[in-house]
Design an enzyme around this catalytic site. Sequence first.
Site, short mmCIF file in Angstrom:
data_model
loop_
_atom_site.label_atom_id
_atom_site.label_comp_id
_atom_site.label_asym_id
_atom_site.label_seq_id
_atom_site.Cartn_x
_atom_site.Cartn_y
_atom_site.Cartn_z
N ASN A 51 0.80 -1.23 0.00
CA ASN A 51 0.00 0.00 0.00
C ASN A 51 0.84 1.28 0.00
O ASN A 51 0.38 2.32 -0.45
CB ASN A 51 -1.00 0.00 1.16
CG ASN A 51 -0.36 -0.15 2.51
OD1 ASN A 51 0.76 -0.63 2.63
ND2 ASN A 51 -1.07 0.27 3.55
N ARG A 57 11.35 4.24 5.20
CA ARG A 57 11.17 4.45 6.63
C ARG A 57 12.00 3.45 7.43
O ARG A 57 12.50 3.76 8.52
CB ARG A 57 9.69 4.34 7.00
CG ARG A 57 9.39 4.78 8.43
CD ARG A 57 7.92 5.04 8.62
NE ARG A 57 7.14 3.81 8.68
CZ ARG A 57 5.80 3.79 8.78
NH1 ARG A 57 5.12 4.92 8.78
NH2 ARG A 57 5.16 2.64 8.84
N LYS A 73 12.52 -7.54 1.02
CA LYS A 73 11.58 -8.36 0.28
C LYS A 73 10.30 -7.55 0.12
O LYS A 73 9.50 -7.41 1.04
CB LYS A 73 11.25 -9.67 1.00
CG LYS A 73 10.46 -10.64 0.09
CD LYS A 73 9.53 -11.56 0.85
CE LYS A 73 8.20 -10.93 1.16
NZ LYS A 73 7.37 -10.59 -0.04
N GLU A 100 5.05 -3.34 12.40
CA GLU A 100 3.88 -2.45 12.32
C GLU A 100 2.79 -3.28 11.68
O GLU A 100 2.85 -3.58 10.49
CB GLU A 100 4.23 -1.20 11.52
CG GLU A 100 3.16 -0.13 11.58
CD GLU A 100 2.28 -0.15 10.35
OE1 GLU A 100 1.11 -0.62 10.49
OE2 GLU A 100 2.72 0.27 9.28
N ARG A 152 -8.21 7.97 1.97
CA ARG A 152 -6.88 8.02 1.36
C ARG A 152 -6.52 6.63 0.87
O ARG A 152 -6.71 5.64 1.56
CB ARG A 152 -5.87 8.51 2.40
CG ARG A 152 -4.47 8.73 1.85
CD ARG A 152 -3.65 9.55 2.84
NE ARG A 152 -3.61 8.94 4.15
CZ ARG A 152 -2.49 8.50 4.74
NH1 ARG A 152 -1.34 8.57 4.10
NH2 ARG A 152 -2.53 7.98 5.95
N CYS A 191 -3.05 1.37 6.94
CA CYS A 191 -3.18 0.76 8.27
C CYS A 191 -3.73 1.71 9.30
O CYS A 191 -4.21 1.29 10.36
CB CYS A 191 -1.82 0.21 8.72
SG CYS A 191 -0.51 1.44 8.65
N GLU A 206 8.78 3.50 14.26
CA GLU A 206 9.50 3.87 13.05
C GLU A 206 9.42 5.37 12.86
O GLU A 206 8.51 6.03 13.34
CB GLU A 206 8.92 3.14 11.84
CG GLU A 206 9.13 1.63 11.90
CD GLU A 206 8.68 0.90 10.66
OE1 GLU A 206 9.21 -0.19 10.40
OE2 GLU A 206 7.78 1.41 9.96
#
Length: 523
Positions: A193, A201, A216, A294, A322, A328, A503
């Site tokens: 996404n 990040r 990956k 996350e 959005r 998430c 993060e």
Amino acid sequence: MATCLRLRSCPVPRLPPAPAARGLRPRGSAQPRRSAGGLAGLSAALLRTDRFVDGRWLPAAAAFPVHDPASGAELGLVADCGVPETRAAVRAAYEAFCSWRDVSAKERSSLLRKWYDLMIQNKDDLAKIITAESGKPLKEAQGEVVYAALFLEWFSEEARRIYGDVIRTPARDRRALVLKQPVGVAAVITPWNFPSAMITRKVGAALAAGCTVVVKPAEHTPFSALALAELANQAGIPPGVYNVIPCSRKKAKEVGEALCTDPLVSKISFTGSTATGKILLHHAAGSVKRVSMELGGHAPFIVFDSANVDQAVAGAMASKFRNSGQTCVCSNRFLVQRGIHDSFVKKFAEAIKTNLHVGNGFEERTTQGPLIDEKAVEKVEKQVSDAVSKGATVVTGGKRHQLGKNFFEPTLLSNVTRDMLCSHEETFGPLAPVIKFDTEEEAVAIANAADVGLAGYFYSQDPAQIWRVAERLEVGMVGVNEGLISSVECPFGGVKQSGLGREGSKYGIDEYLELKYVCFGGL
């Protein structure tokens, strides 16, 4: 903490010379419509299909197709890496770590800054790649590229701010030092996404700390990761420091397990579903690796009677729709207090009908692109059907869009109750269910009745209530009178089953550092 001494007893196999790199060439009927932008005219250097390992473009024994979610057309064939290619990438990263860890912070900072500059210079092409493979509207893709690049800029600056400590001990002849050192090779597993931002990040922090990485990317969106590899190479990032191993869904499980169990990998960083995160945690536990994750969310969006309705509607639009609801931190449950409920629902429906336009991401008017695949559409469809069967009312939308199988109408439901699927299951699509509540205590209880806690939002003009609710919401991030909360300067992450670690921000680099205590005696 990784130690490079292992190389003496575990030699790293040299990779074979690479053939000429293959560029992405849309084939026959798979070529996107030129009027819609597509991949026509993009720099051939950025359109890569091979794996990137040890600074070289290398083919794999097999390839898998990547499709445009808007049309279903095949965009190209990408190297389908398996366990052997994964092991080779890890060993290349491990060998590179032995020198990268000793590169000065200033030099690492300079290289990350060059990578940032190249992303900005190529932002239009990078955005087109994101739109082609994920379906995201081009304006949103352009925004993602800038956001992704800013993580490289941020961590290029943080690289020079890795400080230790000097601790005074009771003994007069001793001094105690605390050093921060890179953990080693980091395996980075990213979602579709945000195919660029979720990489930078993580990778920006890892490289700034002195770690090397094996990325990956999601099988839906490998081209963005490979384009970033090309720019990293142009920026002068040394061979083996940034490696990319794309793979198909069929091989994802074995590749993920290989990364999590390889003894040369010291750190796992993953963004994706909670279910997959648990599997990776299980694999990583065998060798007690450092892990940051996350994972899924189920964000509440609470509107209290004191809220400014227009501001709340604007925030709801930004938070919910959005990327067609595929983030998430998207609001999943709209909890609206009885006194303001009808006004909010009416204005929310008007805003959806007026401001949202479904279409191909390359079309200028589009604000809502396709969902990533038909499975995602079926999930939204199932939640809507379940809610309606239990008494919910479709205010607007509610079905697949006429454009094609991966498109779904932006949907608003009222009269939603807590027993419906949409009330306790993350949607990841353009569905906004509204639940009516009476008291603050009730709203907080509903919001916290989830085993995940990534983000939460609420609108109120009552200062005392703002403090109470912000502190009581069981989430890692709270938006108060604000629907967009992500920023490179701020820590991103959740509580409960929404993940581990943070993060971005000044805290993000700590996920890739180990503390070492040094006792200096005999003084």
